[in-house]
Write an enzyme that holds these catalytic residues in place. Sequence first.
Site, PDB file in Angstrom:
ATOM      1  N   ASP A 191      -9.318 -37.385  15.840  1.00 22.82           N
ATOM      2  CA  ASP A 191      -8.285 -37.559  16.861  1.00 22.82           C
ATOM      3  C   ASP A 191      -8.378 -38.907  17.554  1.00 22.82           C
ATOM      4  O   ASP A 191      -9.461 -39.447  17.759  1.00 22.82           O
ATOM      5  CB  ASP A 191      -8.387 -36.429  17.898  1.00 22.82           C
ATOM      6  CG  ASP A 191      -8.029 -35.087  17.296  1.00 22.82           C
ATOM      7  OD1 ASP A 191      -6.924 -34.992  16.742  1.00 22.82           O
ATOM      8  OD2 ASP A 191      -8.840 -34.154  17.369  1.00 22.82           O
ATOM      9  N   GLU A 227       0.592 -25.257  16.940  1.00 27.54           N
ATOM     10  CA  GLU A 227      -0.793 -25.554  16.567  1.00 27.54           C
ATOM     11  C   GLU A 227      -1.578 -25.711  17.859  1.00 27.54           C
ATOM     12  O   GLU A 227      -1.258 -26.559  18.689  1.00 27.54           O
ATOM     13  CB  GLU A 227      -0.852 -26.838  15.735  1.00 27.54           C
ATOM     14  CG  GLU A 227      -2.229 -27.162  15.209  1.00 27.54           C
ATOM     15  CD  GLU A 227      -2.295 -28.532  14.541  1.00 27.54           C
ATOM     16  OE1 GLU A 227      -3.420 -29.047  14.430  1.00 27.54           O
ATOM     17  OE2 GLU A 227      -1.242 -29.092  14.172  1.00 27.54           O
TER      18      GLU A 227
END
Length: 259
Positions: free
Chosen positions: A46, A35
């Site tokens: 995140d 990824e």
Amino acid sequence: MNKPVLVSFLVSGDPNADATLKFMKALDKYSGVIELGIPFSDPVADGATIQAADVRALSNGFKIAKSFEILKEFRKESNTPVILMTYYNPVYNRGIENFVTQAKEAGANGLIIVDLPLQEATEYRKICKKHEMGTVFLSAPNTPEERLKMSDEASTEFLYLISTFGITGARESFEQMTFDFIKRARKTCKGKICVGFGISKGTHAESLIEQGADGVIVGSAFVDIIKTYGDSNEAITKLEELAKELHNGIEKGFEKRNK
């Protein structure tokens, strides 16, 4: 993805494009999927580790086109599936069709747009289908049954199960809630399910695979290594060591599951 796999996440351009390519090659040996995150200035999903990696990449003048170039170079040596991870804003600004076709030409197998809700993804899904680009959607432990089914049906590569509430980042262990979520998804979903957020050890991978996951997604633990060791041979060694540990954990979990 018949056997459970390690999905290894890197931020493209952290600390530079050449290093990202080397890191991808290092992780390839133990990864079933890579990824590749496209750096973004406001990565709301995140944690601090990946936010800092985005800042490092962007401060070096990293552009989206460079992610495609890195992938093209990687494709000269590897057929390992690569999923590009991004946010909706860069895709929208580039034009959805334009972004998807460029990603396809570069060799991407699928896309994750973290902040694009399923109910707003109709046009995006049509374009991806037209260009044979895979899609991955996310579900959290509190996702209702019907929404879980819809997300599963919309995810052609795998459904990304968020292990816990909050943002990405390493943690010590997983709560029963995570295991219950995997079991629920296993019953509900027809496609592959991979678990992410907080996985950093072989024992984590082992327990999640044992519960029924088809893969584990590991990001912050790899990005932490890059933060510490930068563009160096030591970084490559440490990345390979962790990937091997996680891979071995996956194998153990799969063995336990099939006993």
